[in-house]
Design a protein around this motif. Structure first.
Motif, PDB file in Angstrom:
ATOM      1  N   LYS A   6       0.831  -1.203   0.000  1.00 48.32           N
ATOM      2  CA  LYS A   6       0.000   0.000   0.000  1.00 48.32           C
ATOM      3  C   LYS A   6       0.866   1.254   0.000  1.00 48.32           C
ATOM      4  O   LYS A   6       0.583   2.219  -0.701  1.00 48.32           O
ATOM      5  N   ILE A   7       1.941   1.234   0.773  1.00 45.51           N
ATOM      6  CA  ILE A   7       2.850   2.382   0.827  1.00 45.51           C
ATOM      7  C   ILE A   7       3.545   2.555  -0.518  1.00 45.51           C
ATOM      8  O   ILE A   7       3.605   3.661  -1.059  1.00 45.51           O
ATOM      9  N   ASN A   8       4.051   1.455  -1.103  1.00 46.58           N
ATOM     10  CA  ASN A   8       4.749   1.528  -2.388  1.00 46.58           C
ATOM     11  C   ASN A   8       3.841   2.028  -3.503  1.00 46.58           C
ATOM     12  O   ASN A   8       4.299   2.642  -4.462  1.00 46.58           O
ATOM     13  N   LYS A   9       2.546   1.761  -3.378  1.00 49.50           N
ATOM     14  CA  LYS A   9       1.585   2.204  -4.379  1.00 49.50           C
ATOM     15  C   LYS A   9       1.596   3.729  -4.502  1.00 49.50           C
ATOM     16  O   LYS A   9       1.372   4.283  -5.564  1.00 49.50           O
ATOM     17  N   TYR A  10       1.846   4.413  -3.410  1.00 52.01           N
ATOM     18  CA  TYR A  10       1.765   5.864  -3.401  1.00 52.01           C
ATOM     19  C   TYR A  10       3.113   6.580  -3.406  1.00 52.01           C
ATOM     20  O   TYR A  10       3.169   7.775  -3.615  1.00 52.01           O
ATOM     21  N   ILE A  11       4.223   5.873  -3.183  1.00 48.89           N
ATOM     22  CA  ILE A  11       5.516   6.561  -3.141  1.00 48.89           C
ATOM     23  C   ILE A  11       6.312   6.348  -4.425  1.00 48.89           C
ATOM     24  O   ILE A  11       7.526   6.360  -4.418  1.00 48.89           O
ATOM     25  N   SER A  12       5.624   6.179  -5.511  1.00 50.94           N
ATOM     26  CA  SER A  12       6.265   6.021  -6.797  1.00 50.94           C
ATOM     27  C   SER A  12       5.538   6.871  -7.832  1.00 50.94           C
ATOM     28  O   SER A  12       4.357   7.149  -7.685  1.00 50.94           O
ATOM     29  N   ALA A  13       6.242   7.260  -8.863  1.00 49.23           N
ATOM     30  CA  ALA A  13       5.623   7.992  -9.958  1.00 49.23           C
ATOM     31  C   ALA A  13       5.499   7.083 -11.179  1.00 49.23           C
ATOM     32  O   ALA A  13       5.285   7.541 -12.290  1.00 49.23           O
ATOM     33  N   THR A  98       6.517  14.424 -12.574  1.00 48.86           N
ATOM     34  CA  THR A  98       6.263  15.205 -11.377  1.00 48.86           C
ATOM     35  C   THR A  98       7.581  15.580 -10.721  1.00 48.86           C
ATOM     36  O   THR A  98       8.572  14.863 -10.869  1.00 48.86           O
ATOM     37  N   VAL A  99       7.587  16.695 -10.009  1.00 52.14           N
ATOM     38  CA  VAL A  99       8.796  17.092  -9.292  1.00 52.14           C
ATOM     39  C   VAL A  99       8.957  16.275  -8.017  1.00 52.14           C
ATOM     40  O   VAL A  99      10.045  16.187  -7.463  1.00 52.14           O
ATOM     41  N   LEU A 100       7.871  15.682  -7.572  1.00 55.10           N
ATOM     42  CA  LEU A 100       7.910  14.822  -6.386  1.00 55.10           C
ATOM     43  C   LEU A 100       8.323  13.414  -6.779  1.00 55.10           C
ATOM     44  O   LEU A 100       8.155  13.014  -7.932  1.00 55.10           O
ATOM     45  N   PRO A 101       8.817  12.632  -5.849  1.00 59.83           N
ATOM     46  CA  PRO A 101       9.171  11.246  -6.174  1.00 59.83           C
ATOM     47  C   PRO A 101       7.952  10.319  -6.181  1.00 59.83           C
ATOM     48  O   PRO A 101       8.090   9.117  -6.230  1.00 59.83           O
ATOM     49  N   MET A 102       6.750  10.902  -6.138  1.00 60.73           N
ATOM     50  CA  MET A 102       5.532  10.090  -6.100  1.00 60.73           C
ATOM     51  C   MET A 102       4.395  10.796  -6.827  1.00 60.73           C
ATOM     52  O   MET A 102       4.417  12.010  -7.006  1.00 60.73           O
ATOM     53  N   ASP A 103       3.410  10.001  -7.256  1.00 58.01           N
ATOM     54  CA  ASP A 103       2.247  10.587  -7.926  1.00 58.01           C
ATOM     55  C   ASP A 103       0.937  10.288  -7.193  1.00 58.01           C
ATOM     56  O   ASP A 103      -0.135  10.510  -7.718  1.00 58.01           O
ATOM     57  N   PHE A 104       1.052   9.766  -5.978  1.00 51.63           N
ATOM     58  CA  PHE A 104      -0.103   9.480  -5.118  1.00 51.63           C
ATOM     59  C   PHE A 104      -1.118   8.555  -5.798  1.00 51.63           C
ATOM     60  O   PHE A 104      -2.324   8.718  -5.658  1.00 51.63           O
ATOM     61  N   GLY A 105      -0.616   7.586  -6.568  1.00 55.54           N
ATOM     62  CA  GLY A 105      -1.471   6.586  -7.196  1.00 55.54           C
ATOM     63  C   GLY A 105      -2.056   6.995  -8.538  1.00 55.54           C
ATOM     64  O   GLY A 105      -2.848   6.263  -9.120  1.00 55.54           O
ATOM     65  N   TYR A 106      -1.646   8.148  -9.057  1.00 49.40           N
ATOM     66  CA  TYR A 106      -2.213   8.631 -10.325  1.00 49.40           C
ATOM     67  C   TYR A 106      -1.928   7.674 -11.482  1.00 49.40           C
ATOM     68  O   TYR A 106      -2.817   7.380 -12.293  1.00 49.40           O
ATOM     69  N   SER A 107      -0.695   7.167 -11.579  1.00 51.23           N
ATOM     70  CA  SER A 107      -0.348   6.266 -12.686  1.00 51.23           C
ATOM     71  C   SER A 107      -1.167   4.981 -12.632  1.00 51.23           C
ATOM     72  O   SER A 107      -1.604   4.471 -13.670  1.00 51.23           O
ATOM     73  N   ALA A 108      -1.439   4.472 -11.439  1.00 52.69           N
ATOM     74  CA  ALA A 108      -2.282   3.280 -11.301  1.00 52.69           C
ATOM     75  C   ALA A 108      -3.713   3.582 -11.733  1.00 52.69           C
ATOM     76  O   ALA A 108      -4.370   2.758 -12.386  1.00 52.69           O
ATOM     77  N   THR A 109      -4.205   4.761 -11.413  1.00 52.95           N
ATOM     78  CA  THR A 109      -5.554   5.164 -11.799  1.00 52.95           C
ATOM     79  C   THR A 109      -5.677   5.257 -13.318  1.00 52.95           C
ATOM     80  O   THR A 109      -6.697   4.860 -13.892  1.00 52.95           O
ATOM     81  N   VAL A 110      -4.638   5.761 -13.973  1.00 55.44           N
ATOM     82  CA  VAL A 110      -4.641   5.841 -15.439  1.00 55.44           C
ATOM     83  C   VAL A 110      -4.746   4.442 -16.041  1.00 55.44           C
ATOM     84  O   VAL A 110      -5.539   4.198 -16.958  1.00 55.44           O
ATOM     85  N   ILE A 111      -3.976   3.498 -15.515  1.00 58.10           N
ATOM     86  CA  ILE A 111      -4.003   2.126 -16.028  1.00 58.10           C
ATOM     87  C   ILE A 111      -5.389   1.517 -15.848  1.00 58.10           C
ATOM     88  O   ILE A 111      -5.943   0.913 -16.775  1.00 58.10           O
ATOM     89  N   LYS A 112      -5.974   1.682 -14.683  1.00 59.13           N
ATOM     90  CA  LYS A 112      -7.309   1.123 -14.432  1.00 59.13           C
ATOM     91  C   LYS A 112      -8.342   1.711 -15.382  1.00 59.13           C
ATOM     92  O   LYS A 112      -9.211   1.006 -15.887  1.00 59.13           O
ATOM     93  N   SER A 113      -8.222   2.988 -15.659  1.00 57.72           N
ATOM     94  CA  SER A 113      -9.131   3.651 -16.601  1.00 57.72           C
ATOM     95  C   SER A 113      -8.938   3.105 -18.021  1.00 57.72           C
ATOM     96  O   SER A 113      -9.915   2.874 -18.749  1.00 57.72           O
ATOM     97  N   LEU A 114      -7.691   2.902 -18.424  1.00 63.00           N
ATOM     98  CA  LEU A 114      -7.421   2.344 -19.747  1.00 63.00           C
ATOM     99  C   LEU A 114      -7.986   0.937 -19.873  1.00 63.00           C
ATOM    100  O   LEU A 114      -8.603   0.594 -20.890  1.00 63.00           O
ATOM    101  N   TYR A 115      -7.809   0.112 -18.845  1.00 62.48           N
ATOM    102  CA  TYR A 115      -8.363  -1.242 -18.881  1.00 62.48           C
ATOM    103  C   TYR A 115      -9.894  -1.211 -18.985  1.00 62.48           C
ATOM    104  O   TYR A 115     -10.489  -2.024 -19.694  1.00 62.48           O
ATOM    105  N   GLN A 116     -10.547  -0.278 -18.316  1.00 65.56           N
ATOM    106  CA  GLN A 116     -12.009  -0.163 -18.424  1.00 65.56           C
ATOM    107  C   GLN A 116     -12.421   0.128 -19.863  1.00 65.56           C
ATOM    108  O   GLN A 116     -13.390  -0.452 -20.366  1.00 65.56           O
ATOM    109  N   LYS A 117     -11.681   0.992 -20.530  1.00 63.17           N
ATOM    110  CA  LYS A 117     -11.986   1.323 -21.921  1.00 63.17           C
ATOM    111  C   LYS A 117     -11.752   0.120 -22.841  1.00 63.17           C
ATOM    112  O   LYS A 117     -12.539  -0.146 -23.748  1.00 63.17           O
ATOM    113  N   VAL A 118     -10.663  -0.600 -22.607  1.00 58.93           N
ATOM    114  CA  VAL A 118     -10.383  -1.790 -23.417  1.00 58.93           C
ATOM    115  C   VAL A 118     -11.466  -2.839 -23.189  1.00 58.93           C
ATOM    116  O   VAL A 118     -11.935  -3.478 -24.141  1.00 58.93           O
TER     117      VAL A 118
END
Length: 135
Positions: A6-13, A98-118
């Motif tokens: 859960k922590i790694n999910k949010y501390i990465s970009a 991002t200038v931060l070392p994390m994206d707060f789960g944004y990249s995972a949200t993009v993937i989930k959205s793409l899978y919904q469209k597919v």
């Protein structure tokens, strides 16, 4: 999902799908279709959304490279692989600029959205099925 995951999910970009991802929604997804059809549907999804700009695509390699120019700037690599007759796997790797070392789960949200469209365009078979399909 453990606390470390859960922590790694949010501390990465950067987020990538994979066969045995701890988050079931980020496991490799399989579709009942041929490689070319799934590749073209994925290209259409990117072309129909003004927040995406396809930088390159190669049917032979099964790879589409996309810049995301929406709310946040992202870089997407989509991979399409035919693993069995009429069974195609689709994976994504998304990096958020991002200038931060994390994206707060944004990249995972993009993937989930793409899978919904597919899922709306292709017949979804299941996730993380690699072991079953290779038997």
């Amino acid at each position: 999902m453990g606390i470390k995951d859960k922590i790694n999910k949010y501390i990465s970009a950067h987020t990538e799908t994979k066969e045995k991802h701890v988050d079931k929604e980020l496991q490799t997804r399989y579709y009942k279709t041929m490689k070319d059809k799934s590749f073209n549907e994925l290209l259409n999804i990117f072309h129909q959304n003004s927040n995406f700009k396809v930088k390159s695509s190669s049917v032979d390699r099964g790879e589409i490279i996309v810049d995301g120019i929406g709310k946040k700037r992202i870089f997407v690599i989509a991979t399409v692989v035919m693993v069995a007759p009429n069974r195609t796997a689709i994976d994504f790797a998304v990096t958020t600029e991002t200038v931060l070392p994390m994206d707060f789960g944004y990249s995972a949200t993009v993937i989930k959205s793409l899978y919904q469209k597919v899922d709306q365009q292709l017949e979804y078979v299941g996730s993380g099925l690699g072991d079953q399909l290779m038997k």
